[in-house]
Scaffold this active site. Structure first.
Site, PDB file in Angstrom:
ATOM      1  N   CYS A 284       0.672  -1.045   0.143  1.00  0.00           N
ATOM      2  CA  CYS A 284       0.506   0.332   0.118  1.00  0.00           C
ATOM      3  C   CYS A 284       0.981   1.159   0.129  1.00  0.00           C
ATOM      4  CB  CYS A 284      -0.838   0.330   0.799  1.00  0.00           C
ATOM      5  SG  CYS A 284      -2.186  -1.317   1.539  1.00  0.00           S
TER       6      CYS A 284
HETATM    7  N1  LIG Z   1      -2.659  -6.291   1.623  1.00  0.00           N
HETATM    8  C1  LIG Z   1      -2.936  -4.954   2.771  1.00  0.00           C
HETATM    9  O1  LIG Z   1      -2.688  -4.732   3.235  1.00  0.00           O
HETATM   10  C2  LIG Z   1      -4.025  -4.657   2.108  1.00  0.00           C
HETATM   11  C3  LIG Z   1      -4.719  -3.133   2.923  1.00  0.00           C
HETATM   12  C4  LIG Z   1      -5.115  -1.938   2.415  1.00  0.00           C
HETATM   13  C5  LIG Z   1      -5.903  -2.609   0.935  1.00  0.00           C
HETATM   14  N2  LIG Z   1      -5.460  -3.069   0.125  1.00  0.00           N
HETATM   15  C6  LIG Z   1      -5.717  -2.957  -0.834  1.00  0.00           C
HETATM   16  O2  LIG Z   1      -6.478  -4.516  -1.742  1.00  0.00           O
HETATM   17  C7  LIG Z   1      -6.397  -4.862  -2.764  1.00  0.00           C
HETATM   18  C8  LIG Z   1      -5.885  -6.073  -2.594  1.00  0.00           C
HETATM   19  O3  LIG Z   1      -5.108  -6.374  -1.840  1.00  0.00           O
HETATM   20  P1  LIG Z   1      -4.218  -7.320  -1.356  1.00  0.00           P
HETATM   21  O4  LIG Z   1      -2.954  -7.152  -0.375  1.00  0.00           O
HETATM   22  O5  LIG Z   1      -5.514  -8.697  -1.178  1.00  0.00           O
HETATM   23  O6  LIG Z   1      -3.544  -8.044  -3.067  1.00  0.00           O
HETATM   24  P2  LIG Z   1      -3.389 -10.147  -2.940  1.00  0.00           P
HETATM   25  O7  LIG Z   1      -2.227 -10.097  -4.174  1.00  0.00           O
HETATM   26  O8  LIG Z   1      -3.128 -10.553  -1.564  1.00  0.00           O
HETATM   27  O9  LIG Z   1      -4.894 -10.554  -3.295  1.00  0.00           O
HETATM   28  C9  LIG Z   1      -5.384 -10.030  -4.625  1.00  0.00           C
HETATM   29  C10 LIG Z   1      -5.837 -11.352  -5.046  1.00  0.00           C
HETATM   30  O10 LIG Z   1      -6.205 -11.474  -6.226  1.00  0.00           O
HETATM   31  C11 LIG Z   1      -6.560 -12.713  -7.066  1.00  0.00           C
HETATM   32  N3  LIG Z   1      -6.831 -12.125  -8.250  1.00  0.00           N
HETATM   33  C12 LIG Z   1      -6.440 -10.709  -9.122  1.00  0.00           C
HETATM   34  N4  LIG Z   1      -6.498 -11.102 -10.449  1.00  0.00           N
HETATM   35  C13 LIG Z   1      -7.653 -11.587 -10.610  1.00  0.00           C
HETATM   36  C14 LIG Z   1      -9.068 -11.453 -10.564  1.00  0.00           C
HETATM   37  N5  LIG Z   1      -9.069 -11.240 -12.507  1.00  0.00           N
HETATM   38  N6  LIG Z   1      -9.964 -11.875 -10.561  1.00  0.00           N
HETATM   39  C15 LIG Z   1     -10.525 -12.905  -9.518  1.00  0.00           C
HETATM   40  N7  LIG Z   1      -9.149 -12.766  -8.553  1.00  0.00           N
HETATM   41  C16 LIG Z   1      -7.889 -12.204  -9.178  1.00  0.00           C
HETATM   42  C17 LIG Z   1      -5.122 -12.671  -7.665  1.00  0.00           C
HETATM   43  O11 LIG Z   1      -5.057 -14.592  -7.867  1.00  0.00           O
HETATM   44  C18 LIG Z   1      -4.861 -12.628  -5.504  1.00  0.00           C
HETATM   45  O12 LIG Z   1      -5.566 -13.785  -5.236  1.00  0.00           O
HETATM   46  C19 LIG Z   1      -5.459  -4.234  -3.307  1.00  0.00           C
HETATM   47  O13 LIG Z   1      -5.823  -2.714  -4.583  1.00  0.00           O
HETATM   48  C20 LIG Z   1      -4.376  -3.048  -2.470  1.00  0.00           C
HETATM   49  O14 LIG Z   1      -4.130  -1.588  -2.663  1.00  0.00           O
HETATM   50  C21 LIG Z   1      -4.761  -4.200   0.658  1.00  0.00           C
END
Ligand SMILES: NC(=O)c1ccc[n+]([C@@H]2O[C@H](COP(=O)([O-])OP(=O)(O)OC[C@H]3O[C@@H](n4cnc5c(N)ncnc54)[C@H](O)[C@@H]3O)[C@@H](O)[C@H]2O)c1
Length: 451
Positions: A284
């Site tokens: 992030c």
């Molecule tokens: N990790 C954190 O602490 C956090 C905190 C706040 C916000 N976010 C935001 O949340 C969002 C997700 O982050 P995350 O950390 O969970 O990412 P991540 O990479 O852990 O998970 C994303 C998942 O989405 C899947 N994916 C990708 N493309 C896809 C599609 N077209 N259809 C279905 N699944 C698909 C991937 O295989 C993966 O399992 C981002 O925008 C991030 O900025 C993350």
């Protein structure tokens, strides 16, 4: 087949909730809806994750497999790669990645692909919520037009006159505030900001989330909700840059910046402590601010705080490597040819996440300057090939006395709680501590260099 619902439908029990993207954000959210009694399907393009989830296995360290098994056994949670099943859902929540591309510009390909996967299966009355962090305007400018290819409409309107505007489906943005590893605030305790494309959409999303979090904070639009998330992360990014810069000044002036921060933090109002480190990490804070600076250019606006904070934070791994070279130099050694052990590759302590970790950059810079680099991290027995780095040959080194003594320098990059810092210092020749993890140690201070 879904029927047409009002916003109040989402106050109901036993909803079908689809979560797209079962990662750090999507998986805990899905399990929380399952815990609240809803029937959840976690959709993911990664078939190995889908198989693991359906077997009741976890791939995220802080999510116990037992929790997944509990809800797969009760049939409240399952995973799927069959996007046609989206048509069975009352609500669909998008939690896919929003990284930067090679030119450090927003990469919305995952969000776009997800909207395109939803559109053919859209049902009247369905609620779609985007949670992925992104610039203000994404929900309305990118997601909405793709969903409207279904032939259904969700008008963008705000204000009291639009309270009951007819809409074929509901669309909202609600930013995720997950802080992996934070034991004090779990998902249920963290208030959730929600903004709709129109008032009924806002009410629908608020009703849904009110079932799983202690407090919902409605805002007037998806843009306000998108911007709120960016403000939170830019606030962190800028304040971390501030203490990183003051740390370097403190080092020059012989002032311990950690002592200063702890002293300032005793002020009961108007101050919030941030701590310096070897650079920014995680999915992030190093990434999200650039989503706003990119969008700001469309308005001929330059976001100077973001750029300056980015400049300072990006320079931190270089500062660490210069400090290591200097520490070795003062012991009549050169960086070139020295053996360096980096402690901690995770981007922050006690997590199994190394995305954007400054340790990876530090290892690259040390190698480029001729050092022989190894690492230790209890959360990563081995490393793999990543987008920017190929560390597939690296294995975590043990932290026994003989191994520690064989390195010219040990760098504390991530201050995992499980490290026995006294034992590490006892056996090491030289310690460069980027986190002040050794602050309580009194013995062998001459071996420790803070940086
Ligand atoms: N990790 C954190 O602490 C956090 C905190 C706040 C916000 N976010 C935001 O949340 C969002 C997700 O982050 P995350 O950390 O969970 O990412 P991540 O990479 O852990 O998970 C994303 C998942 O989405 C899947 N994916 C990708 N493309 C896809 C599609 N077209 N259809 C279905 N699944 C698909 C991937 O295989 C993966 O399992 C981002 O925008 C991030 O900025 C993350």
């Amino acid at each position: 087949m879904a029927t047409e619902w009002k916003a109040e439908h989402f106050k109901g029990a036993h909803l079908n909730v689809g979560i797209i993207g079962c990662g750090y954000v999507g998986l805990p959210l899905g399990l929380r809806f399952a815990e609240a009694g809803h029937r959840v399907i976690g959709f993911d393009v990664d078939k190995s994750k889908v198989e693991m989830l359906n077997r009741g296995d976890s791939y995220i360290q802080h999510i116990p497999a037992a929790k997944i098994r509990q809800y797969t056994a009760s049939k409240h949670f399952s995973a799927s790669s069959e996007f046609s099943r989206l048509g069975e859902m009352d609500a669909v929540i998008i939690c896919v990645p929003t990284p930067l591309d090679e030119r450090r510009e927003p990469d919305l390909s995952y969000v776009r692909a997800t909207a395109e996967a939803i559109a053919p299966h859209m049902q009247r009355g369905q609620l779609i919520v985007l949670e992925s962090t992104t610039y203000p305007g994404t929900t309305e400018e990118l997601v909405l037009p793709i969903l409207e290819r279904s032939g259904m409409k969700c008008p963008i309107t705000h204000g009291p006159d639009a309270e009951n505007i007819p809409t074929d489906f509901f669309l909202a943005f609600s930013p995720e505030r997950e802080d992996p590893g934070n034991k004090q605030y779990g998902l249920a305790q963290i208030p959730k900001v929600v903004g709709g494309t129109n008032p009924p959409s806002g009410r629908a999303a608020a009703a849904l989330y009110a079932q799983v979090v202690s407090r919902v904070v409605p805002v007037s639009s998806t843009r306000a909700a998108e911007m709120a998330k960016l403000l939170e992360n830019i606030f962190r990014c800028v304040n971390i840059a501030l203490v990183n810069e003051l740390k370097q000044l403190g080092l020059r002036m012989g002032i311990d910046i950690w002592e200063v921060i702890d002293a300032a933090a005793t002020k009961p109002f108007g101050f919030m402590p941030f701590y310096p480190g070897p650079g920014l990490g995680g999915h992030c804070i190093p990434v999200d601010p650039y989503y706003l600076s990119w969008k700001a250019r469309e308005y001929d606006f330059s976001t100077r705080f973001i750029e300056l904070a980015g400049e300072i934070n990006t320079a931190m791994p270089y500062h660490v490597v210069d400090s290591i070279a200097e520490a070795l130099n003062s012991r009549r050694k050169s960086l070139n040819g020295s053996r360096i052990l980096v402690l901690g590759v995770a981007y922050k302590k006690d997590v199994d996440d190394l995305r954007e970790s400054p340790s990876l950059k530090i290892m690259e810079l040390l190698t480029a300057r001729g050092a022989e680099v190894d690492y230790n991290d209890p959360y990563f027995p081995q490393l793999h090939k990543m987008r920017h780095y190929d560390y597939s040959q690296k294995r975590s080194k043990p932290l026994d006395t003989k191994t520690l003594a064989s390195f010219d320098c040990v760098v504390i990059a991530t201050d995992h709680t499980s490290y026995d810092y006294a034992a590490i210092v006892e056996s090491s020749n030289l310690i460069v501590d980027t986190r002040n993890a050794t602050r309580r140690l009194l013995r062998h201070r001459e071996r420790i260099v803070l940086c």
